[in-house]
Design a protein around this motif. Structure first.
Motif, short mmCIF file in Angstrom:
data_model
loop_
_atom_site.label_atom_id
_atom_site.label_comp_id
_atom_site.label_asym_id
_atom_site.label_seq_id
_atom_site.Cartn_x
_atom_site.Cartn_y
_atom_site.Cartn_z
N THR A 56 0.85 -1.18 0.00
CA THR A 56 0.00 0.00 0.00
C THR A 56 0.89 1.24 0.00
N SER A 60 -0.96 8.34 -3.79
CA SER A 60 -1.20 7.85 -5.16
C SER A 60 -0.60 8.79 -6.20
N ARG A 123 5.42 -2.91 -7.92
CA ARG A 123 5.09 -4.08 -7.11
C ARG A 123 6.25 -4.34 -6.16
N PHE A 134 0.46 -1.99 -8.01
CA PHE A 134 -0.17 -0.75 -7.57
C PHE A 134 0.44 0.40 -8.36
N ASN A 135 -0.25 1.54 -8.39
CA ASN A 135 0.17 2.67 -9.21
C ASN A 135 0.45 3.90 -8.37
#
Length: 139
Positions: A56, A60, A123, A134-135
């Motif tokens: 996580t 973002s 990742r 995830f980005n």
């Protein structure tokens, strides 16, 4: 006379051993197979835990070279082993110089700075085990 004492001692030891097993109940009997039963090593191994990693990011979207963190949990990985960040570049996963050890609870925390502007697919990996992608967008 010595052989009688030895026989008596062996009989007492054998009786005490049998009494100990009887007192231990079925748990002791279940723990060791019967002498005539053939068993394989696989029957005595604990079930293997499938390795897994979660990841996580703390943000973002970040500025170029702005520090952010990636945290997560692992299962089936040894405490102290390293998890590493990978970035998808031109269709291939590239290992970045960012890694962190897995704690005794299976968690990790990794500081990251990215300079490649745009949407970055990332990742966390350990050997052949990888987190879901995830980005993080670098602006």
């Amino acid at each position: 006379m010595i052989s009688k004492r030895r026989s008596l001692r062996m009989a007492v030891v054998g009786t005490l051993g049998a009494a100990s097993l009887a007192l231990a109940g079925t748990a002791m009997a279940a723990a060791s197979p019967a002498p005539h039963t053939a068993s394989t090593a696989a029957e005595h191994k604990a079930p293997a835990v499938k390795a897994a990693i979660t990841a996580t990011p703390s943000a973002s979207s970040v500025g170029a070279w702005q520090l952010f963190r990636v945290t997560g949990k692992t299962t089936g990985l040894k405490a102290g082993s390293a998890v590493t960040l990978q970035q998808k570049q031109h269709g291939k996963w590239v290992t970045l110089p960012a890694s962190a050890p897995v704690s005794h609870t299976g968690s990790y925390s990794l500081g990251v700075k990215l300079g490649l502007k745009g949407k970055n697919d990332l990742r966390i990996v350990n050997g052949t085990t990888a987190s879901p992608v995830f980005n993080v967008t670098v602006r």
